[in-house]
Design a protein around this motif. Structure first.
Motif, PDB file in Angstrom:
ATOM      1  N   VAL A 158      27.407  48.770  36.436  1.00 50.63           N
ATOM      2  CA  VAL A 158      29.028  49.014  35.950  1.00 50.63           C
ATOM      3  C   VAL A 158      29.728  50.165  36.280  1.00 50.63           C
ATOM      4  CG1 VAL A 158      30.369  48.971  33.893  1.00 50.63           C
ATOM      5  CG2 VAL A 158      28.541  47.640  33.696  1.00 50.63           C
ATOM      6  N   ALA A 159      28.892  51.275  36.311  1.00 52.18           N
ATOM      7  CA  ALA A 159      29.505  52.681  36.737  1.00 52.18           C
ATOM      8  C   ALA A 159      29.785  52.553  38.294  1.00 52.18           C
ATOM      9  CB  ALA A 159      28.495  53.717  36.714  1.00 52.18           C
ATOM     10  N   VAL A 160      29.157  51.636  39.185  1.00 46.08           N
ATOM     11  CA  VAL A 160      29.408  51.698  40.440  1.00 46.08           C
ATOM     12  C   VAL A 160      30.633  50.917  40.659  1.00 46.08           C
ATOM     13  CG1 VAL A 160      28.558  50.541  42.703  1.00 46.08           C
ATOM     14  CG2 VAL A 160      26.864  52.246  41.396  1.00 46.08           C
ATOM     15  N   ILE A 161      30.706  49.731  40.062  1.00 45.84           N
ATOM     16  CA  ILE A 161      31.879  48.706  40.173  1.00 45.84           C
ATOM     17  C   ILE A 161      32.914  49.387  39.675  1.00 45.84           C
ATOM     18  CG2 ILE A 161      32.738  46.594  39.210  1.00 45.84           C
ATOM     19  CD1 ILE A 161      29.905  45.411  39.070  1.00 45.84           C
ATOM     20  N   ALA A 162      33.007  50.072  38.608  1.00 43.62           N
ATOM     21  CA  ALA A 162      34.085  50.801  38.206  1.00 43.62           C
ATOM     22  C   ALA A 162      34.600  51.846  38.902  1.00 43.62           C
ATOM     23  CB  ALA A 162      33.938  51.211  36.547  1.00 43.62           C
ATOM     24  N   GLY A 163      33.589  52.679  39.500  1.00 39.41           N
ATOM     25  CA  GLY A 163      34.055  54.035  40.263  1.00 39.41           C
ATOM     26  C   GLY A 163      34.330  53.741  41.788  1.00 39.41           C
ATOM     27  N   THR A 164      33.881  52.840  42.174  1.00 37.18           N
ATOM     28  CA  THR A 164      33.925  52.694  43.726  1.00 37.18           C
ATOM     29  C   THR A 164      35.419  52.471  44.182  1.00 37.18           C
ATOM     30  OG1 THR A 164      31.763  51.535  44.078  1.00 37.18           O
ATOM     31  CG2 THR A 164      33.459  51.162  45.616  1.00 37.18           C
ATOM     32  N   PRO A 165      36.283  51.597  43.299  1.00 39.50           N
ATOM     33  CA  PRO A 165      37.777  51.377  43.878  1.00 39.50           C
ATOM     34  C   PRO A 165      38.565  52.472  44.204  1.00 39.50           C
ATOM     35  CG  PRO A 165      37.240  49.707  42.029  1.00 39.50           C
ATOM     36  CD  PRO A 165      36.068  50.852  42.263  1.00 39.50           C
ATOM     37  N   TYR A 166      38.594  53.495  43.247  1.00 43.40           N
ATOM     38  CA  TYR A 166      39.486  54.724  43.405  1.00 43.40           C
ATOM     39  C   TYR A 166      38.799  55.398  44.516  1.00 43.40           C
ATOM     40  CZ  TYR A 166      41.507  59.511  43.199  1.00 43.40           C
ATOM     41  OH  TYR A 166      41.924  60.487  43.254  1.00 43.40           O
ATOM     42  N   SER A 167      37.589  55.829  44.762  1.00 41.29           N
ATOM     43  CA  SER A 167      37.078  56.369  46.031  1.00 41.29           C
ATOM     44  C   SER A 167      37.260  55.640  47.202  1.00 41.29           C
ATOM     45  CB  SER A 167      35.477  56.507  45.758  1.00 41.29           C
ATOM     46  OG  SER A 167      34.971  57.435  46.702  1.00 41.29           O
ATOM     47  N   ALA A 168      37.188  54.238  47.382  1.00 42.72           N
ATOM     48  CA  ALA A 168      37.491  53.456  48.476  1.00 42.72           C
ATOM     49  C   ALA A 168      38.823  53.828  49.001  1.00 42.72           C
ATOM     50  CB  ALA A 168      37.524  52.098  48.108  1.00 42.72           C
ATOM     51  N   ARG A 169      39.997  53.939  47.869  1.00 44.70           N
ATOM     52  CA  ARG A 169      41.285  54.340  48.544  1.00 44.70           C
ATOM     53  C   ARG A 169      41.391  55.582  49.040  1.00 44.70           C
ATOM     54  NH1 ARG A 169      45.513  51.050  45.793  1.00 44.70           N
ATOM     55  NH2 ARG A 169      46.792  52.421  47.403  1.00 44.70           N
ATOM     56  N   VAL A 170      40.571  56.557  48.517  1.00 42.56           N
ATOM     57  CA  VAL A 170      40.730  57.983  49.285  1.00 42.56           C
ATOM     58  C   VAL A 170      40.077  57.791  50.648  1.00 42.56           C
ATOM     59  CG1 VAL A 170      39.623  60.319  49.182  1.00 42.56           C
ATOM     60  CG2 VAL A 170      40.379  59.043  47.090  1.00 42.56           C
ATOM     61  N   PHE A 171      38.794  57.049  50.732  1.00 40.01           N
ATOM     62  CA  PHE A 171      38.322  56.859  52.202  1.00 40.01           C
ATOM     63  C   PHE A 171      39.243  56.309  53.140  1.00 40.01           C
ATOM     64  CE2 PHE A 171      34.139  57.963  50.139  1.00 40.01           C
ATOM     65  CZ  PHE A 171      33.633  58.835  51.245  1.00 40.01           C
ATOM     66  N   ALA A 172      39.928  55.105  52.402  1.00 42.59           N
ATOM     67  CA  ALA A 172      40.823  54.428  53.430  1.00 42.59           C
ATOM     68  C   ALA A 172      41.859  55.239  53.905  1.00 42.59           C
ATOM     69  CB  ALA A 172      41.376  52.957  52.648  1.00 42.59           C
ATOM     70  N   ALA A 173      42.505  56.019  53.051  1.00 39.08           N
ATOM     71  CA  ALA A 173      43.471  57.048  53.504  1.00 39.08           C
ATOM     72  C   ALA A 173      43.073  58.264  54.439  1.00 39.08           C
ATOM     73  CB  ALA A 173      44.068  57.916  52.501  1.00 39.08           C
ATOM     74  N   ALA A 174      41.834  58.363  54.340  1.00 40.58           N
ATOM     75  CA  ALA A 174      41.271  59.624  55.303  1.00 40.58           C
ATOM     76  C   ALA A 174      40.879  58.776  56.570  1.00 40.58           C
ATOM     77  CB  ALA A 174      40.153  60.220  54.679  1.00 40.58           C
ATOM     78  N   ALA A 175      40.446  57.654  56.486  1.00 44.97           N
ATOM     79  CA  ALA A 175      39.944  57.064  57.669  1.00 44.97           C
ATOM     80  C   ALA A 175      41.162  56.613  58.782  1.00 44.97           C
ATOM     81  CB  ALA A 175      39.129  55.980  57.500  1.00 44.97           C
ATOM     82  N   THR A 176      42.186  56.293  58.159  1.00 45.73           N
ATOM     83  CA  THR A 176      43.388  55.833  58.941  1.00 45.73           C
ATOM     84  C   THR A 176      43.940  56.392  60.054  1.00 45.73           C
ATOM     85  OG1 THR A 176      44.251  54.602  56.768  1.00 45.73           O
ATOM     86  CG2 THR A 176      45.950  54.832  58.686  1.00 45.73           C
ATOM     87  N   GLY A 177      43.656  57.823  59.788  1.00 44.97           N
ATOM     88  CA  GLY A 177      44.028  58.478  61.164  1.00 44.97           C
ATOM     89  C   GLY A 177      43.108  58.729  62.181  1.00 44.97           C
TER      90      GLY A 177
END
Length: 265
Positions: free
Chosen positions: A135-154
């Motif tokens: 549950v912690a992984v499912i609930a905690g991944t989305p926000y962190s994924a948004r951070v990585f997507a923003a960092a990886a775009t450039g």
């Protein structure tokens, strides 16, 4: 030389506390249920931190109570960071898939992790620590994924990524060989932050006695059980509470310092 000294200065507190949590059970002078005197006995003699509500040695419980919390928090932090890094990288490299990933992330972010853990663990208490991690992984991944997507775009728009795409490289190659190595600092920063969040979630769940497999001697349970005697023996409450806070903050500081040191190197 100065940079290395700063890294070791940041890493040392975390190493000491982790060593205390991992090797503590070996050096604990008493068993968990060993009584040393009256309830909430003041520190004296061999009882450095006094006794708890049942007259058990607080120091022995402190040495034995960190391993379960540390293991669960580290597992959650690694899984969340790794999964989020891959999802964020895919979102940056494949905009169409990225749209679906971001929508799913927004949906999961609506449910607070603590509430998700409470709902799941109260409904399926037999899931134990495995359910807590899931549950912690499912609930905690989305926000962190948004951070990585923003960092990886450039990075995804860089020339070496475009060259690799022109060569016809597969998505897995682009993610693991080209993109993620250039997100090292983001990886380490997120790993430290996810560990802090995981310690918060695991400690909260343990405080509420949700994962029964953690046992009765962990730091969070010590805080809960001994809160009524904080005026009689403050060490029975303050010591485990301080251990939880120091472990989370020191590990986060060490990971961030190591990431900055790698970048400057």
């Amino acid at each position: 030389m100065i940079g290395s000294r700063r890294i070791w200065t940041a890493v040392l507190p975390a190493a000491v506390i982790i060593a205390l949590a991992v090797a503590g059970p070996v050096f604990a002078p008493h068993a968990v249920d060993h009584g040393i005197g009256i309830s909430f006995q003041r520190p004296e003699g061999n009882a450095w931190l006094g006794g708890d509500r049942l007259g058990r040695d607080v120091w022995s419980q402190l040495l034995r109570g960190g391993w379960g919390l540390l293991l669960l928090a580290a597992t959650i932090a690694v899984l969340v960071t790794g999964l989020a890094a891959v999802l964020g990288s895919v979102a940056a490299l494949r905009p169409r898939a990225g749209g679906w990933i971001e929508r799913a992330a927004d949906l999961f972010m609506l449910l607070p992790p603590v509430l998700a853990i409470l709902l799941f663990m109260l409904s399926w208490p037999e899931s134990g620590s495995t359910g807590l991690v899931a549950v912690a992984v499912i609930a905690g991944t989305p926000y962190s994924a948004r951070v990585f997507a923003a960092a990886a775009t450039g990075v995804a728009r860089s020339g070496f990524i475009e060259a690799a795409q022109a060569r016809g490289e597969r998505l897995s190659y682009l993610v693991f060989r080209e993109l993620l190595p250039n997100l090292r600092e983001t990886l380490l920063t997120q790993l430290g932050l996810r560990f802090v969040e995981a310690m918060y979630l695991v400690s909260t769940a343990a405080f509420l006695r949700l994962p029964a497999t953690l046992g009765d001697a962990n730091w969070a349970v010590m805080v809960r059980e001994n809160a009524s005697g904080i005026l009689l023996n403050p060490a029975a409450v303050l010591a485990p509470a301080l251990a939880i806070g120091l472990l989370a903050v020191s590990v986060n500081s060490a990971v961030v310092a190591f990431g900055r040191g790698r970048r400057s190197a």
